[in-house]
Scaffold this motif. Structure first.
Motif, PDB file in Angstrom:
ATOM      1  N   TRP A   1      35.930  29.632  32.441  1.00 17.06           N
ATOM      2  CA  TRP A   1      37.323  29.822  32.845  1.00 17.06           C
ATOM      3  C   TRP A   1      37.768  28.646  33.719  1.00 17.06           C
ATOM      4  O   TRP A   1      38.836  28.055  33.516  1.00 17.06           O
ATOM      5  CB  TRP A   1      37.443  31.139  33.605  1.00 17.06           C
ATOM      6  CG  TRP A   1      38.832  31.446  34.074  1.00 17.06           C
ATOM      7  CD1 TRP A   1      39.890  31.828  33.299  1.00 17.06           C
ATOM      8  CD2 TRP A   1      39.305  31.376  35.412  1.00 17.06           C
ATOM      9  NE1 TRP A   1      40.989  32.002  34.067  1.00 17.06           N
ATOM     10  CE2 TRP A   1      40.680  31.735  35.378  1.00 17.06           C
ATOM     11  CE3 TRP A   1      38.726  31.053  36.639  1.00 17.06           C
ATOM     12  CZ2 TRP A   1      41.453  31.772  36.518  1.00 17.06           C
ATOM     13  CZ3 TRP A   1      39.502  31.091  37.768  1.00 17.06           C
ATOM     14  CH2 TRP A   1      40.847  31.440  37.712  1.00 17.06           C
TER      15      TRP A   1
ATOM     16  N   ALA B   1      27.064  35.945  28.314  1.00 17.40           N
ATOM     17  CA  ALA B   1      28.468  35.527  28.186  1.00 17.40           C
ATOM     18  C   ALA B   1      29.222  35.835  29.479  1.00 17.40           C
ATOM     19  O   ALA B   1      29.995  35.007  29.974  1.00 17.40           O
ATOM     20  CB  ALA B   1      29.105  36.236  27.001  1.00 17.40           C
ATOM     21  N   ALA B   2      28.961  37.032  30.041  1.00 16.31           N
ATOM     22  CA  ALA B   2      29.642  37.418  31.278  1.00 16.31           C
ATOM     23  C   ALA B   2      29.231  36.487  32.419  1.00 16.31           C
ATOM     24  O   ALA B   2      30.037  36.135  33.282  1.00 16.31           O
ATOM     25  CB  ALA B   2      29.297  38.861  31.634  1.00 16.31           C
TER      26      ALA B   2
ATOM     27  N   ALA C   1      31.034  33.182  31.869  1.00 12.69           N
ATOM     28  CA  ALA C   1      32.496  33.287  31.740  1.00 12.69           C
ATOM     29  C   ALA C   1      33.266  32.637  32.894  1.00 12.69           C
ATOM     30  O   ALA C   1      34.204  31.875  32.643  1.00 12.69           O
ATOM     31  CB  ALA C   1      32.905  34.741  31.561  1.00 12.69           C
TER      32      ALA C   1
END
Lengths: 559, 242
Positions: free
Chosen positions: A51, A43-44, A47
């Motif tokens: 974004w 997820a990181a 991300a």
């Protein structure tokens, strides 16, 4: 029906690896944390991209709102996801319906074609939900929040989310099942499976461009005017790629009106109809494509002395090991489809639309002006090198090279070939195929654009160096977390997170270097020198890491 | 010669002891049989001898070469037949044999002759050009055996080598093992079939729950047997009472 449910449950548990995680967690409670940590890490990793994607969507919404066309961001998301599911769906269906090891075993059970195909189809749908989430959630959220949508919108969005994969996956299933029925003939079944897969992909590409090209002339003033003034102009244009998606788009845009409900019902009906059709075709043809598909026939012909002599000279062990890697990559259908083919196919897919559109010679290509400028040449170089890097990161050749050995990994442990040489041979096989991908991409670029020899030379030089750290990092990742415990070959390459890590790494390294070039360097020679230096340093660093930490870890691994 | 000195191996962070302080010496010129029930630790020990697994403790030497300290030299000393012959299914028999010959650096002058002789002896000459995938279990076993013998290794390590072999090939392999040992070289093999062990081996060891519980020459073993007791009965008694 009961049998279908039982089968579905078993397949889901087996394929999502739930039992395996539970079994490990019984021994060590930290296992759950590991799974959670992995999820957080991924997820990181995505991300920043999410974004950026959301930011573009918000800007798009603000830009289109005055024209009343803000719904286009929704339809764009839906079309993108549908196309993606369709393309990946073909790979999923071929891999999971035909190449999976347990596919054959189920033939002996008293189950009918639709039950087995339906259960497998549903498992793929489960995967597709995970795949579509990051792409469809942002547009749904942006539109919903910015338009202050009602509860009906959110309800429709949820239903839409669940329905979206059904139609494209059905469209991927039908031709695959038909082609595989007829590919399952003759002596060279592996080869036919591969050719069958290629044919379905060719059909898919043809289909996509047929729709893309249908009657769009972007330069026609009447068309442009209509596009901007008609409230659904953009929606209509974008949804041509996947016509059914228009109904979901319209359902969401006019969620509070009766028209919204009608459009949703039409979309649902179309989706379910497609599933019914796919399962019906599956009921008739799926087993016929599967029975005997693992049979191999042999010639059992005495070898002549020239057959022996062809091999008799022998080769250095490192080269022989590398050849073994390449032979298996080409001969094992899931490896060929997922590692070799992506490498060769992606350049082709990228080039075809431009080739199809550039038939009009009077119309200058949009970049012709650009590449006459040094800045333009630099940007072009960055784009091509970026594509080469991404391709090297995603072809999974080194990132699955230990994983692919699976239970045979013990062979690498007992043969008298040093781990260093084995690692070098694996790098070499990855590099050779990487070069083919890079050169194909470059040839595509040369066909599309009148590039100067010097620029071609620079791009080639940078590309050949840029793929080195990517394949090195892929191998390093695989040495540290090889997936050796699998029961069929497609799991080694298809359901292997190492590929995701390798892609993330290629995006990070490539992105960082290319960003600096775009931001600060405007001369192609300087850009090439800078990129060459960066990628050379990265290549040396990762080679050093492989030869120290990597070898140490290789030694610790047990077969 | 194989020297196994104080070798131990455990799984699951030390909770399951798969091999527990095993000491064995397999001398030159002998066929050594390694017996034990399923899960006794036979394959684990063989995997440690061949370098597939790392021992937690102890030393293993093959013809004086330490498998940990000089892995490549040690690995050159033996030919290994694993218990599962399902390997490289997408290579042809000939491609597999050449891969093994390259890896073991068999010189071009000798490899063709040896390859042809072995293929003929195991009746595999007609199948060598086909994919291993098309072989029966026994044929796969044979091609693996041929691959292991190509570099003429002084030490043979065979994990359940008779499984799946037809009577003719099984007989041939046993004969080859005898010939090999009679030239002063070493054969170490594991088996479930006590009959084979009784007929072929010069010495045996019985392993159960990771420990060697009985070892010696066939003559010594027979001294252990009570009147009219077969090796099978002794084996069952020893391994069940543990």
């Amino acid at each position: 029906m009961n049998r279908f449910i039982t089968l579905l449950k078993t397949l889901l548990i087996n394929n999502l690896g739930i039992s395996a995680i539970q079994a490990k967690a019984r021994k060590n409670k930290l296992e759950y944390l590991k799974v959670l940590g992995l999820g957080v890490a991924i997820a990181a990793g995505v991300a920043p991209s999410l974004w950026l994607y959301s930011k573009i969507l918000i800007q798009g919404y603000d830009l289109l709102a005055p024209l009343g066309q803000q719904g286009a961001i929704l339809i764009l998301g839906i079309v993108m996801v549908s196309s993606m599911i369709f393309f990946f769906g073909i790979f999923y269906v071929i891999n999971f319906f035909y190449f999976a090891g347990d596919a054959q075993n189920l033939l002996a059970l008293p189950l009918s074609g639709w039950q087995v195909l339906g259960a497998r189809f549903s498992v793929v749908i489960a995967y597709e939900y995970l795949t579509e989430l990051p792409f469809i959630l942002p547009p749904l959220l942006v539109f919903g929040i910015k338009s202050g949508a009602s509860l009906t919108y959110w309800l429709y969005a949820l239903i839409g989310f669940l329905l979206i994969p059904l139609l494209p996956l059905s469209l991927a299933t039908i031709p695959t099942v038909i082609v595989m029925r007829f590919a399952n003939l003759g002596r060279r079944k592996d080869l036919f499976k591969i050719l069958g897969g290629l044919m379905v992909i060719a059909l898919a590409i043809g289909y996509q461009f047929l729709f893309q090209k249908s009657g769009i002339n972007a330069m026609d003033p009447a068309f442009l005017q209509n596009l901007l003034t008609d409230q659904y102009g953009l929606v209509n244009l974008i949804s041509r790629v996947f016509p059914s998606t228009k109904y979901l788009g319209l359902a969401l845009i006019s969620a509070n009106k009766v028209a919204g409900l009608i459009n949703l019902l039409i979309f649902a009906a179309l989706s379910l109809l497609a599933v019914a059709l796919a399962w019906l075709v599956g009921d008739k043809l799926y087993f016929k494509g599967l029975v005997g598909s693992s049979e191999t026939t042999a010639r059992r012909k005495m070898l002549t002395s020239s057959d022996y002599e062809r091999f008799g000279k022998g080769s250095p062990a490192l080269l022989s090991y590398c050849m073994k890697e390449i032979r298996l990559l080409f001969r094992v259908p899931p490896y060929f489809m997922n590692c070799v083919l992506t490498n060769l196919l992606v350049p082709v897919i990228l080039i075809i639309p431009f080739l199809l559109q550039s038939h009009n010679k009077q119309e200058a290509l949009p970049w012709e002006d650009l590449i006459s400028q040094p800045v333009g040449q630099t940007i072009l170089m960055v784009v091509i090198v970026g594509a080469v890097i991404f391709l090297a990161g995603s072809n999974a050749i080194t990132a699955t090279s230990l994983s692919r050995e699976g239970k045979e990994f013990f062979i690498s442990k007992y043969i008298p070939l040093s781990y260093k040489q084995q690692v070098q041979a694996k790098l070499l096989s990855g590099y050779l195929l990487g070069i083919i991908g890079a050169v194909l991409l470059l040839i595509g670029a040369i066909i599309l654009m009148p590039l100067k020899i010097a620029l071609i030379g620079m791009i080639l030089a940078v590309s050949l160096v840029a793929i080195v750290p990517i394949i090195e990092a892929g191998l390093l990742i695989d040495i540290f977390r090889p997936k050796l415990d699998w029961d069929n070959e497609q799991k080694a390459v298809k359901q292997n997170l190492n590929v995701v890590f390798s892609i993330l790494f290629s995006i990070l390294l490539g992105g960082a270097v290319l960003y600096i070039v775009i931001r600060f360097i405007h001369s192609p020679i300087l850009a090439a020198t800078f990129m060459l230096s960066c990628f050379t340093v990265a290549a040396v660093v990762f080679y050093y890491l492989l030869m120290t930490r990597g070898i140490e870890q290789y030694r610790k691994l047990e077969g | 010669m194989i020297e196994i000195i104080g070798v131990s191996k455990s799984y699951n962070s030390g909770t399951v002891k798969a091999v527990d302080n095993v000491n064995l010496t397999i001398r030159n010129g002998e066929i050594f049989g390694f017996l034990g029930p399923n899960g006794a630790g036979k394959t684990t020990l063989i995997k440690m001898i061949t370098g597939i697994l790392n021992a937690d403790e102890g030393t293993i030497k093959i013809n004086g070469k330490d498998i940990r300290k000089n892995p490549i030299e040690a690995k050159m000393q033996f030919g290994f037949v694993p218990d599962d012959p399902n390997i490289f299914a997408r290579l042809t028999g000939l491609e597999y044999l050449n891969f093994m010959a390259d890896v073991y650096m068999v010189p071009p002058e000798t490899r063709l002759d040896l390859m042809q002789t072995l293929l003929k002896r195991f009746e595999m000459a007609a199948a060598a050009g086909d994919l291993i995938q098309s072989y029966s279990h026994g044929m796969k076993q044979k091609i693996v055996v041929i691959g292991a013998l190509l570099h003429n290794p002084p030490v043979w390590i065979l994990d359940e080598p008779m499984t799946g072999l037809d009577p003719r090939s099984s007989f041939d392999l046993k004969e080859m093992m005898r010939e090999h040992a009679d030239t002063g070289k070493t054969v170490f093999f594991s088996t479930h079939v006590l009959d084979v062990a009784e007929k072929v081996c010069d010495r045996v060891a019985i392993i159960n729950k990771g420990k060697v519980i009985l070892g010696g020459s066939m003559q010594e073993i027979h001294e252990h047997l009570r009147e009219n007791q077969s090796l099978e009965n002794l084996f069952l008694e020893l391994t069940e009472n543990e």
